[in-house]
Enzyme design. Structure first.
Site, PDB file in Angstrom:
ATOM      1  N   GLU A 265      66.504  -4.361  35.787  1.00 54.41           N
ATOM      2  CA  GLU A 265      66.147  -5.693  35.285  1.00 54.41           C
ATOM      3  C   GLU A 265      67.022  -6.776  35.912  1.00 54.41           C
ATOM      4  O   GLU A 265      67.505  -7.679  35.230  1.00 54.41           O
ATOM      5  CB  GLU A 265      66.235  -5.717  33.749  1.00 54.41           C
ATOM      6  CG  GLU A 265      65.274  -4.725  33.100  1.00 54.41           C
ATOM      7  CD  GLU A 265      65.257  -4.740  31.576  1.00 54.41           C
ATOM      8  OE1 GLU A 265      66.261  -5.137  30.977  1.00 54.41           O
ATOM      9  OE2 GLU A 265      64.226  -4.347  31.008  1.00 54.41           O
ATOM     10  N   ASP A 344      61.135   1.984  26.025  1.00 57.83           N
ATOM     11  CA  ASP A 344      62.111   0.992  25.579  1.00 57.83           C
ATOM     12  C   ASP A 344      62.097   0.800  24.066  1.00 57.83           C
ATOM     13  O   ASP A 344      61.672  -0.255  23.604  1.00 57.83           O
ATOM     14  CB  ASP A 344      61.828  -0.347  26.290  1.00 57.83           C
ATOM     15  CG  ASP A 344      63.010  -1.295  26.203  1.00 57.83           C
ATOM     16  OD1 ASP A 344      64.075  -0.861  25.751  1.00 57.83           O
ATOM     17  OD2 ASP A 344      62.846  -2.470  26.594  1.00 57.83           O
ATOM     18  N   GLU A 372      64.864  -4.709  17.752  1.00 61.12           N
ATOM     19  CA  GLU A 372      64.111  -5.521  18.707  1.00 61.12           C
ATOM     20  C   GLU A 372      62.592  -5.368  18.542  1.00 61.12           C
ATOM     21  O   GLU A 372      61.873  -6.351  18.426  1.00 61.12           O
ATOM     22  CB  GLU A 372      64.525  -5.135  20.138  1.00 61.12           C
ATOM     23  CG  GLU A 372      63.728  -5.864  21.195  1.00 61.12           C
ATOM     24  CD  GLU A 372      64.206  -5.572  22.616  1.00 61.12           C
ATOM     25  OE1 GLU A 372      65.163  -4.796  22.783  1.00 61.12           O
ATOM     26  OE2 GLU A 372      63.609  -6.138  23.551  1.00 61.12           O
TER      27      GLU A 372
HETATM   28  C1  GCU Z   1      65.321  -4.129  26.653  1.00 58.37           C
HETATM   29  C2  GCU Z   1      65.701  -5.476  26.118  1.00 58.37           C
HETATM   30  C3  GCU Z   1      66.649  -6.183  27.022  1.00 58.37           C
HETATM   31  C4  GCU Z   1      67.832  -5.284  27.369  1.00 58.37           C
HETATM   32  C5  GCU Z   1      67.330  -3.979  27.942  1.00 58.37           C
HETATM   33  C6  GCU Z   1      68.429  -2.971  28.209  1.00 58.37           C
HETATM   34  O1  GCU Z   1      64.483  -4.268  27.764  1.00 58.37           O
HETATM   35  O2  GCU Z   1      64.546  -6.251  25.914  1.00 58.37           O
HETATM   36  O3  GCU Z   1      67.081  -7.359  26.372  1.00 58.37           O
HETATM   37  O4  GCU Z   1      68.670  -5.902  28.278  1.00 58.37           O
HETATM   38  O5  GCU Z   1      66.452  -3.388  27.039  1.00 58.37           O
HETATM   39  O6  GCU Z   1      68.493  -1.981  27.476  1.00 58.37           O
HETATM   40  O7  GCU Z   1      69.207  -3.116  29.131  1.00 58.37           O
END
Ligand code: GCU
Length: 645
Positions: A265, A344, A372
């Site tokens: 990400e 997730d 979440e």
């Molecule tokens: C999810 C979450 C993110 C977080 C990511 C992670 O995608 O929405 O905010 O950073 O998990 O576990 O790194």
């Protein structure tokens, strides 16, 4: 602490100890912590505590100086005794007696030795030091600001952190990571010139037997060190990490180690240099090794720039595909931290096939206490049963996920500076349950809930609170995304329904609903092949529609709306029925909560009552959007003729 909810440690639970005489033997900071607890309880209730031998009802004895967390608890003719050879064992033994209450003194004679099944029991805070423009102070935080950070620096007053450390120690947590895995510019500096702020937090946690860990950016040698590269095999880069780590240990001698989100990400990682994740993790492991530190390297690596038109890429496959070829290559003090499911933290996912597939690697399993995708601490959703199912799941016959988590159990924390710690007061149960499951992953999770309720609410309210909470995860599942298909949430903040919110997005989270059916074909025979990542037993179960469990059917298969589930219902009727039921169950829970008004303290009662209004509104929204969506797609009417828009 004034103004802050005592959570599961209200004064009352110390009464049995506080009215009796205790002798405590041994020395050191943790013994002092326990002594302080006893002194306070005795001052309140009239008992006594002494460091010298003498008449007593309770004897707490530290017999060594080791690191052991084990303790022996005995109730016999000479009273109640806790012995431990390590100071943390004594601390945990003390809280064991607190949990037992009168039972510890009046129960049947017994002698038991307790030790945690999992050595590392950790909470990861996704806290930002500075408020992030999109994610705020705490990424995916639903309980106010950070306990640790405010206005771009460590809080001056750490009293709240001490109260938190105490709560964690009382249920056996022994490690905390104090900053977000997405490491932004300000947070990166915690590793170097701002390590003093981390040391302040570590000083507070130390008194509760908790080691402090730090999330670091893989690009630190560039962004902090001014080097041209962060290549893990570059000698200068390695020297930079070694020197930085040496300074960390000067400031925090018992520092736990690093947590790293790399090549995920948008976070930097070893791929940029053509290196493997083992190369990356091992470089940090080498820097930490002289001091006994550990690197927690996250396995949450996938392509978040996917083309929704591409049916060959499957995000669920990613962790296994990336990491299994590296089995055996990770250093002894490198732990691969794997999310419990392949996607997730959805309300229902299969267990990640990576767990059990890397026998030569120490794995930690990561759960998400912060809600979440499970109601964001506005909905009651006690996650204990889900976690218990995950931890008891046996990837191979005879070894459970709880046993395979040799590198630890980790949860993303759900705590903030909210007076109730967790926003929704009942979300405290998730924190407590995680900690107790981390101590004993095969524990009876219903018993953990009862224990939490008993401590927090006392016996009068117990039946009502239990009725509200015990089935709340399944209720949440009923009114949200059906049969394991996942997501269908609003993009970005992830609260509330949006069936197609992620359907044409780059994140790899699709349900593929059309007029004929819904679900993702992950079979080997005709789909993405994901089902084949499991060992033989589960690969076979998940491969066919006939053998796949109902609750995961749409995760593994694309089926027609008229497909008949093992329950005897068609998929479409199951969707309608569960969504109506889910809302009815919320209404029922709300009534149940209202009837507890006289036996729950009024402030807590009012907070939960207010949140139920929102939960019910949101559950109805979910029901109506999901039902209408599938009615419009399929054209199949509800058998029972209920209102669908
Ligand atoms: C999810 C979450 C993110 C977080 C990511 C992670 O995608 O929405 O905010 O950073 O998990 O576990 O790194």
């Amino acid at each position: 602490m004034r103004g802050v909810d005592p959570a599961w440690l209200p004064d009352e639970v110390f009464r049995p100890i506080g009215t009796r005489r205790t002798v405590i033997r041994g020395s050191g900071p943790l013994v002092d912590t326990v002594y302080g607890e006893l002194a306070e309880a005795c001052a309140r209730y009239g008992g006594g505590v002494s460091r010298e031998p003498g008449p007593h009802d309770l004897l707490l004895e530290l017999s060594g100086s080791g690191d052991s967390e084990e303790f022996t608890y005995e109730l016999g003719a000479g009273g109640t005794t806790v012995t431990a050879s390590g100071a943390r064992g004594l601390l945990y033994g003390f809280f064991h007696v607190v949990r037992l209450g009168e039972e510890a003194f009046l129960g049947e004679p017994v002698r038991e030795t307790h030790r945690p099944a999992v050595g590392l029991r950790m909470l990861d805070h996704w806290d930002n030091v500075a408020v992030h423009p999109v994610m705020g102070q705490v990424e995916r935080g639903y309980a106010g600001g950070s306990l640790f950070w405010e206005d771009g620096r460590a809080r001056g007053d750490l009293e709240r952190v001490a109260a938190y450390g105490r709560l964690l120690a009382s249920c056996g947590i022994n490690a905390v990571a104090v900053n977000n895995v997405n490491v932004h510019a300000v947070e990166a500096r915690l590793l170097t010139d701002r390590i003093g702020e981390v040391a302040e937090l570590a000083g507070v946690f130390r008194a509760y037997g908790i080691r402090t860990h730090l999330s670091v950016t893989f690009a630190a040698p560039i962004v902090l060190g001014g080097l041209a590269t962060a290549d893990p095999l570059d000698p200068e880069v390695r020297a930079w990490w070694a020197a930085a780590t040496a300074r960390v240990y000067e400031a925090i001698p018992d520092f736990g180690g690093y947590v790293v989100k790399a090549d995920s990400e948008g976070q930097p990682g070893p791929f940029a240099y053509g290196r493997s994740h083992a190369d990356g993790a091992n470089m940090l492991a080498a820097a930490l090794e002289p001091y006994g530190g550990t690197v927690h390297w996250r396995a949450f690596v996938y392509d978040h720039h996917q083309d929704w038109r591409d049916r060959t890429t499957d995000r669920a496959r990613a962790a296994y595909d990336h990491f299994t070829p590296l089995d055996g290559e990770f250093a002894a003090n490198a732990v691969l931290q794997v999310k419990h499911g392949p996607m997730d933290f959805q309300v229902r996912e299969p267990v990640s096939p990576l767990i059990g597939a890397m026998p030569g690697t120490r794995l930690a399993v990561e759960l998400q206490a912060t809600q979440e995708y499970t109601g964001q601490q506005r909905h009651v959703c006690w996650l204990g049963p889900m976690w218990s199912e995950v931890l008891r799941f046996e990837p191979e016959e005879g070894s459970s996920v709880g046993e395979l988590a040799r590198g630890g159990l980790v949860a993303v924390s759900n705590v903030g500076d909210d007076p109730f710690w967790t926003g929704h007061p009942l979300a405290q149960a998730n924190l407590y349950t995680f900690a107790r499951l981390a101590w004993r992953p095969d524990a009876d999770v219903g018993g953990i809930l009862d224990e939490w309720i008993g401590l927090t609410f006392g016996s009068e309210a117990a039946a009502g609170v239990r009725a509200v909470m015990a089935g709340s995860w399944r209720t949440y599942e009923k009114y949200t995304a059906p049969l394991g298909v996942g997501f269908m949430v609003q993009p970005g903040h992830h609260y509330g329904p949006s069936v197609d919110g992620y359907e044409y997005s780059p994140w790899g989270t699709y349900h593929f609903a059309d007029r004929d059916g819904v679900g993702v074909d992950r079979s080997v025979a005709s789909g993405t092949g994901y089902a084949g990542q499991y060992g033989k037993r589960w690969a076979e179960v998940y491969e066919t529609v006939a053998s796949c469990p109902d609750e995961l059917l749409l995760f593994f298969h694309h089926v027609p709306y008229g497909h008949v589930l093992k329950s005897g219902k068609t998929v479409i009727q199951h969707i309608y029925d569960t969504h109506f039921e889910g809302v009815e169950e919320v209404e029922q829970a709300q009534r149940e909560w209202a009837s507890s008004a006289g036996v729950v303290d009024p402030v807590r009662h009012a907070r939960v009552a207010g949140l139920f209004e929102e939960q019910l509104r949101s559950a109805r929204e979910w029901r109506d959007q999901i039902n209408s969506y599938f009615f419009r797609k399929s054209g199949v009417a509800d058998e029972r003729g209920r209102t669908i828009y």
